[in-house]
Scaffold this active site. Structure first.
Site, mmCIF file in Angstrom:
data_model
loop_
_atom_site.group_PDB
_atom_site.id
_atom_site.type_symbol
_atom_site.label_atom_id
_atom_site.label_comp_id
_atom_site.label_asym_id
_atom_site.label_seq_id
_atom_site.Cartn_x
_atom_site.Cartn_y
_atom_site.Cartn_z
ATOM 1 N N ASP A 283 0.868 -1.167 0.000
ATOM 2 C CA ASP A 283 0.000 0.000 0.000
ATOM 3 C C ASP A 283 0.917 1.234 0.000
ATOM 4 O O ASP A 283 2.129 1.141 0.195
ATOM 5 C CB ASP A 283 -0.971 -0.006 1.189
HETATM 6 C C1 BGC Z 1 -5.192 3.054 0.208
HETATM 7 C C2 BGC Z 1 -5.335 2.004 -0.868
HETATM 8 C C3 BGC Z 1 -5.259 2.642 -2.220
HETATM 9 C C4 BGC Z 1 -3.942 3.397 -2.331
HETATM 10 C C5 BGC Z 1 -3.715 4.046 -3.680
HETATM 11 C C6 BGC Z 1 -3.989 3.956 -0.026
HETATM 12 O O1 BGC Z 1 -3.997 5.042 0.834
HETATM 13 O O2 BGC Z 1 -5.091 2.422 1.451
HETATM 14 O O3 BGC Z 1 -6.549 1.319 -0.699
HETATM 15 O O4 BGC Z 1 -5.389 1.685 -3.222
HETATM 16 O O5 BGC Z 1 -3.936 4.416 -1.345
HETATM 17 O O6 BGC Z 1 -4.529 5.107 -3.908
#
Ligand code: BGC
Length: 746
Positions: A283
């Site tokens: 993530d």
């Molecule tokens: C979130 C993810 C997301 C990623 C990209 C993160 O802050 O937890 O679910 O896919 O950002 O945008």
């Protein structure tokens, strides 16, 4: 003749297997061939997902183009300009050393341009087909912009409505979540990965994110093996079975190990046990965040932990890019590890057909296509849950004179909910727009200008409008920004002065229909007696308005059933139906409410059961609950046998009858309780469900099959089995109702 048919079938199967084997061999040969040609820099480049914030458009810098030319980037996130997408891909496939295409990723969560209800809403449909179709539509629209990788589905089981990301989740139940997981993966990935409208799916967040303490985002998770395998993992396992090509790690730690450094989960369970052969992305910054977790000393150490754990691609932070070479030189990671990680990424890129067709196919004619909008409208109807409907006030007669009041009646962006940055507010159909189009007899006074608004200055206008009307339609809830990532709330009632306004309106004596648009269950105890009906539409997306219009006037019936337990107050959270019984289960007759305790009462453990003194033990609405515009009666629950065994599935039959005056739908639900286990077992577990639509007085017999396999469960040694004994079974309308019977495994 029979023998010939069997032989031909066998032959065809052998040929099909051979073909599959050949194509796997060819694919793996291509992966090896590429790996042999790639420099170390290029290999490490594949592990690099370059992200930009969703808001920054900026310019394509020369240094970024050069990095692509040098093969130092494997994928991009949030490149929202198609000219940039095309140019970056051109550089990758024409000018980089081995012409390895890029993948462009985006959070396409519940639609791209045409927005569907938020995932928690889609879960309330209990309808895998509409979940699949909605993600197919999302894929078609997003692919037009060069996006071939979505960071969805989010498969985190959520038992706490305070958690902002419950909005993105499939709810609290592993069985339902697994059905939806499979459907989403199929919808995004389409029939073939190399179709230019297929998006590779990303099962996230692996794992346990929804169990964060107190519903506080990013928080710590403690999990035992049985809970992990029985509740939190099934939706992910089901995504692997459906062929998801990627996984994303979670932000949280679980039992002391941050997800992006969890070798047991990423390598042993995901790869070895589940057979996943795609790749895992971190993530956003979660590799680097292992320093803040107190698990890595510095960036270099973080990279070492994640690479050795089996994390293929790093999102945003650059620890791999900065330190992998040094780690190799020092021998803290091996080239074989890097090769294996790169191979998994190349395999997916090859499967996607990107080497042959790297460029996006412009099918922008399809954006907001009539069929997409129609499906989005149907999804709102299927996911809206009718929670209360006193005196069958809904549906309203078409000529009813309505006062529409409330901060979300005409807010094109707010009704789209979380993860809706690609949706264009100007295409949103709000309830007011729909009422205008349909010539509804209404008068609109907002009363509060946004959901957190505390100003009472327009209350008198709203009350005046209410006095002129037959019915008040209050459309409130939460603005989009109040749920989603980092948007946990400690109080989850209607924010701002909404409750106060409802109370003022109630004084007019006019019936009130409350329509809630929100990213989570909203506690309604303070106003429950002031309103006559409650319809939960979640954040319904682009077509919320027309769907609400149709439901309010009975052209459609809300079909949703709660995918999460709806608490009375936030202090009850986490609350979920498949809890354990405890040694002192609730005895309703013995419950003593706090106000009934005599002043100065003798110290005693009143009631002696697991409950709260003030609000008791029941939720506001149980998991699986939802009313129809008609009523149903369940009868004649019969079993094919009272005993179940390895080779003897049980067939259950139940009669469902529409006892009301309208054609309507219900979802028949099958729950099981394993009375005694080698570890304690949940009070109930969902094991099957079936939608049913019946005309007035019509009855039908539904059949459920229960296998011994479905009764097996994991213990803390991760043994999957079930022991002999009794099982209680219920078939009914929700997790707190139903006809009951008992079977034996002997
Ligand atoms: C979130 C993810 C997301 C990623 C990209 C993160 O802050 O937890 O679910 O896919 O950002 O945008």
């Amino acid at each position: 003749m029979k023998k010939i048919v069997i032989l031909v079938c066998l032959l065809l199967t052998v040929i099909a297997c051979k073909k599959e084997q050949q194509s796997t061999n060819t694919l793996e040969a291509k992966v090896s061939e590429l790996l042999e040609k790639m420099s170390l820099d290029e290999k490490l480049g594949q592990l690099n997902l370059r992200g930009t914030s969703s808001r920054v458009k900026g310019k394509l810098s020369d240094s970024l183009k050069q990095a692509v030319r040098d093969g130092k980037i494997g994928a991009f996130l949030n490149v929202s300009n198609t000219a940039f997408v095309d140019e970056l891909q051109r550089i990758a496939v024409e000018e980089s050393p081995n012409k390895i295409p890029l993948i462009f990723a985006r959070d396409v969560i519940h639609g791209y341009k045409t927005l569907f209800p938020i995932p928690l809403g889609m879960a309330a449909s209990w309808d895998a087909k509409i979940a699949e179709n909605s993600s197919r539509v999302a894929a078609i629209e997003a692919a037009s912009f060069g996006i071939r990788w979505t960071f969805a589905p989010m498969l985190d089981i959520a038992r706490d409505s305070r958690w902002g990301r419950i909005a993105e989740s499939p709810g609290e139940d592993p069985f339902l979540a697994s059905k939806l997981s499979e459907a989403y993966v199929k919808g995004f990935q389409g029939d073939s990965l190399n179709d230019p409208t297929s998006l590779i799916a990303c099962a996230k967040h692996f794992v346990g994110y929804g169990a964060a303490i107190g519903g506080r985002d990013y928080n710590t998770v403690s999990m035992n093996e049985a809970l992990l395998h029985n509740v939190y993992l099934p939706s992910f396992k089901s995504a692997v079975a459906a062929g998801t090509q990627t996984f994303m790690t979670a932000f949280n730690e679980m039992n002391g190990i941050p997800a992006s450094g969890d070798k047991k989960m990423l390598t042993e369970i995901l790869r070895h046990d589940y057979g996943f052969d795609g790749f895992v992305v971190s993530d956003w910054d979660s590799v680097e965040e292992m320093i803040a977790h107190g698990f890595a000393v510095d960036d270099k150490h973080a990279a070492e932990i994640s690479l050795n754990a089996g994390l293929n691609m790093e999102m945003n932070s650059k620890t791999f890019e900065m330190h992998a070479k040094k780690l190799l030189q020092e021998g803290s990671i091996t080239e074989a590890t890097i090769d294996a990680l790169v191979a998994e990424i190349l395999r997916v890129k090859l499967r996607m057909g990107l080497f042959e067709n790297p460029y996006r196919v412009d099918n922008s004619d399809n954006l907001y296509a009539a069929a997409h909008l129609q499906l989005a409208k149907e999804a709102v109807v299927k996911s809206s849950v009718l929670l209360k409907n006193d005196q069958n006030i809904l549906p309203l007669a078409s000529e009813t004179n309505i006062a529409v009041i409330g901060p979300l009646a005409d807010k094109p962006r707010e009704q789209l909910g979380t993860w809706s940055f690609d949706g264009d507010g100007k295409y949103t159909k709000t309830p007011i727009l729909a009422f205008e189009t349909e010539n509804v007899n209404y008068n609109f006074v907002e009363g509060l200008s946004y959901s957190r608004d505390k100003s009472t200055q327009d209350f008198s206008k709203a009350v005046a409008a209410a006095k002129q009307a037959d019915v008040i339609l209050f459309i409130g809830g939460e603005e989009a920004i109040l749920s989603g990532e980092a948007h946990s709330r400690a109080e989850i009632n209607l924010p701002g002065a909404q409750e106060q306004l409802i109370k003022e309106l109630a004084k007019t004596g006019k019936p009130i229909v409350l329509i809630i648009m929100a990213g989570r269950p909203i506690t309604v105890g303070n106003i429950l007696n002031d309103v006559d009906a409650i319809l939960m539409t979640w954040h319904p997306g682009t077509m919320g308005g027309p769907a609400i219009h149709d439901m309010i006037f009975g052209k459609a019936e809300p079909c949703g059933r709660l995918p999460v337990t709806w608490p009375k107050v936030a202090g009850q959270s986490p609350i979920y139906y498949n809890h354990k019984t405890t040694g002192r289960p609730v005895i309703p007759e013995e419950f003593v409410q706090m106000d009934s305790i005599p002043i100065g009462a003798w110290q005693s453990s009143l009631g002696n059961t697991t409950h709260y003194l003030d609000i008791g033990y029941l939720p506001q609405y149980p998991f699986g609950y939802g009313l129809s515009y008609t009523s149903f009666e369940y009868s004649n629950l019969t079993l094919s046998s009272n005993t179940i065994s390895e080779n003897n599935d049980i067939t259950l039959k139940v009669t469902v009858k529409n006892t009301g005056k309208r054609t309507g739908s219900d979802i028949a639900q099958l729950y099981v309780q394993d009375v005694v286990g080698r570890i304690t077992r949940p009070a109930k577990e969902l094991k099957g469900y079936q939608p049913v639509t019946l005309k007035p007085n019509e009855a039908t017999e539904l059949t459920f099959t229960l296998s011994l396999e479905a009764l097996k469960y994991y213990d803390n040694d991760v043994v999957f089995d079930v022991e002999k004994g009794d099982f209680n079974i219920w078939v009914g309308q929700n997790s707190a109702a139903g006809l009951m019977t008992t079977i034996k495994y002997e």
